[in-house]
Design an enzyme around this catalytic site. Sequence first.
Site, PDB file in Angstrom:
ATOM      1  N   ARG A 110      31.217  36.949  54.511  1.00  0.00           N
ATOM      2  CA  ARG A 110      31.488  37.096  53.262  1.00  0.00           C
ATOM      3  C   ARG A 110      30.374  36.883  52.428  1.00  0.00           C
ATOM      4  NH1 ARG A 110      36.835  35.611  49.997  1.00  0.00           N
ATOM      5  NH2 ARG A 110      37.587  37.407  51.189  1.00  0.00           N
ATOM      6  N   HIS A 137      35.716  45.424  51.032  1.00  0.00           N
ATOM      7  CA  HIS A 137      36.429  44.652  51.577  1.00  0.00           C
ATOM      8  C   HIS A 137      37.390  45.294  52.663  1.00  0.00           C
ATOM      9  CE1 HIS A 137      38.436  40.997  52.279  1.00  0.00           C
ATOM     10  NE2 HIS A 137      39.005  40.659  51.241  1.00  0.00           N
ATOM     11  N   GLN A 140      40.481  43.891  54.689  1.00  0.00           N
ATOM     12  CA  GLN A 140      41.723  43.837  53.516  1.00  0.00           C
ATOM     13  C   GLN A 140      42.313  45.067  53.593  1.00  0.00           C
ATOM     14  OE1 GLN A 140      42.885  41.149  51.230  1.00  0.00           O
ATOM     15  NE2 GLN A 140      44.633  42.417  51.338  1.00  0.00           N
ATOM     16  N   ASP A 232      44.185  43.977  41.160  1.00  0.00           N
ATOM     17  CA  ASP A 232      43.365  42.887  41.884  1.00  0.00           C
ATOM     18  C   ASP A 232      42.946  42.205  40.540  1.00  0.00           C
ATOM     19  OD1 ASP A 232      41.594  41.135  43.259  1.00  0.00           O
ATOM     20  OD2 ASP A 232      40.374  42.823  43.692  1.00  0.00           O
ATOM     21  N   CYS A 273      45.781  41.800  46.636  1.00  0.00           N
ATOM     22  CA  CYS A 273      45.169  41.336  47.778  1.00  0.00           C
ATOM     23  C   CYS A 273      45.043  39.718  47.817  1.00  0.00           C
ATOM     24  CB  CYS A 273      43.795  41.590  47.758  1.00  0.00           C
ATOM     25  SG  CYS A 273      42.855  41.502  46.198  1.00  0.00           S
ATOM     26  N   ARG A 301      46.877  40.075  57.178  1.00  0.00           N
ATOM     27  CA  ARG A 301      45.540  40.039  57.188  1.00  0.00           C
ATOM     28  C   ARG A 301      44.941  39.250  58.664  1.00  0.00           C
ATOM     29  NH1 ARG A 301      41.988  39.112  53.029  1.00  0.00           N
ATOM     30  NH2 ARG A 301      40.596  39.688  54.787  1.00  0.00           N
TER      31      ARG A 301
HETATM   32  N1  NVA Z   1      37.783  41.505  44.068  1.00  0.00           N
HETATM   33  C1  NVA Z   1      38.157  40.355  44.410  1.00  0.00           C
HETATM   34  C2  NVA Z   1      38.734  40.345  45.626  1.00  0.00           C
HETATM   35  C3  NVA Z   1      39.143  38.986  46.279  1.00  0.00           C
HETATM   36  C4  NVA Z   1      39.791  38.962  47.530  1.00  0.00           C
HETATM   37  C5  NVA Z   1      36.804  39.594  44.261  1.00  0.00           C
HETATM   38  O1  NVA Z   1      35.854  40.011  45.024  1.00  0.00           O
HETATM   39  O2  NVA Z   1      36.986  38.275  43.962  1.00  0.00           O
HETATM   40  N1   CP Z   2      42.466  38.535  49.981  1.00  0.00           N
HETATM   41  C1   CP Z   2      41.378  37.812  50.386  1.00  0.00           C
HETATM   42  O1   CP Z   2      40.324  38.045  50.649  1.00  0.00           O
HETATM   43  O2   CP Z   2      41.585  36.559  50.002  1.00  0.00           O
HETATM   44  P1   CP Z   2      40.410  35.160  50.126  1.00  0.00           P
HETATM   45  O3   CP Z   2      39.446  35.483  49.293  1.00  0.00           O
HETATM   46  O4   CP Z   2      41.389  34.032  49.957  1.00  0.00           O
HETATM   47  O5   CP Z   2      40.005  35.366  51.544  1.00  0.00           O
END
Ligand code: NVA
Ligand code: CP
Length: 316
Positions: A110, A137, A140, A232, A273, A301
């Site tokens: 990540r 992602h 997700q 989101d 998400c 998830r």
């Molecule tokens: N678009 C958000 C998703 C978090 C799961 C981010 O990248 O922060």
């Molecule tokens: N939806 C999601 O990826 O959550 P986190 O950022 O908590 O992993």
Amino acid sequence: MNYKTQIKGRSLLTWLDWEPEEIRFLLDLSKNVKKESRRGKVKQRFAGKTLALLFEKRSTRTRCSFETAFGEEGGHPVNLSTADIQLGDKETIEDTARVLGRMFNAIQFRGFKQSTVETLAQFSGIPVYNGLTDNFHPTQALADIMTLEENFGRCEGKTLCFVGDGRNNVARSLMVICSKLGVHFTIITPRALCPDEGLIAKCAPFRAKSGARFRVTEDISGVIGADALYTDVWASMGEEDKKAERTALLSPYQVNSALMVKTGRTDTVFLHCLPAVRGEEVTPHILDGPQSLVWDQAENRKHTIKGIMLATLGCL
Ligand code: NVA
Ligand code: CP
């Protein structure tokens, strides 16, 4: 077709290189994983295996899903933040990948750049899972589709409407998976946040094959008839400095009772998400209300991530 053999050893970076039937195989597997979990049946299918979990950005759901899904079946997950390892700082990503490939059975990454997760996959020689980058992602998106299917049966022909930052990682991954699986996908977003034409064009042949329709509009009337509304955060991780600008652009796109009513339906479901900012992209009334499936989505998830690992590690 023997999907078990076909999927073993694969990485999951975007879904662009996955066949619809392979994604379907993972969805069905994940639904079985959930059933097993409900029956309290925990096997030991990852016994003797190791998983490196690399984090440049924070995570609750993704980290906990990978760590518990792998650990409860006898695997050994190792959590490595950028404060712990040399990734891309004192050591190249290629060299880190080569070393991890000698010690682990799989890697989850990540972080910021999509190129990092692509390089890890190219040089490690083991399955690599994209647990979120600035661009995509994908894990997700699989949980999102599973949640839609639990509610509606098969997802084909359903209409999913993403309202908010149309060029973010979640919207882009939904665009790819929906085009593969025949889900009609609408992005409702201001002009400044439209998804890039390149990705839309890349998905065109998938849509032609699956029959999925796709559109981008600035007009919130685009929600009319939607089976599901999805939103989101307005500023994703790494974009915190854009918060004021985004709030100005996206305030008219908040998911609230009026927008749910605008769908013209009473059975439209709400997806997010998470993490969510109540009062910004969604009101508490909707997030915590009866149309919201967000907690099922979060739980899914774990089941989908276990399914992805079982299939790609050949543990079926
Ligand atoms: N678009 C958000 C998703 C978090 C799961 C981010 O990248 O922060
Ligand atoms: N939806 C999601 O990826 O959550 P986190 O950022 O908590 O992993």
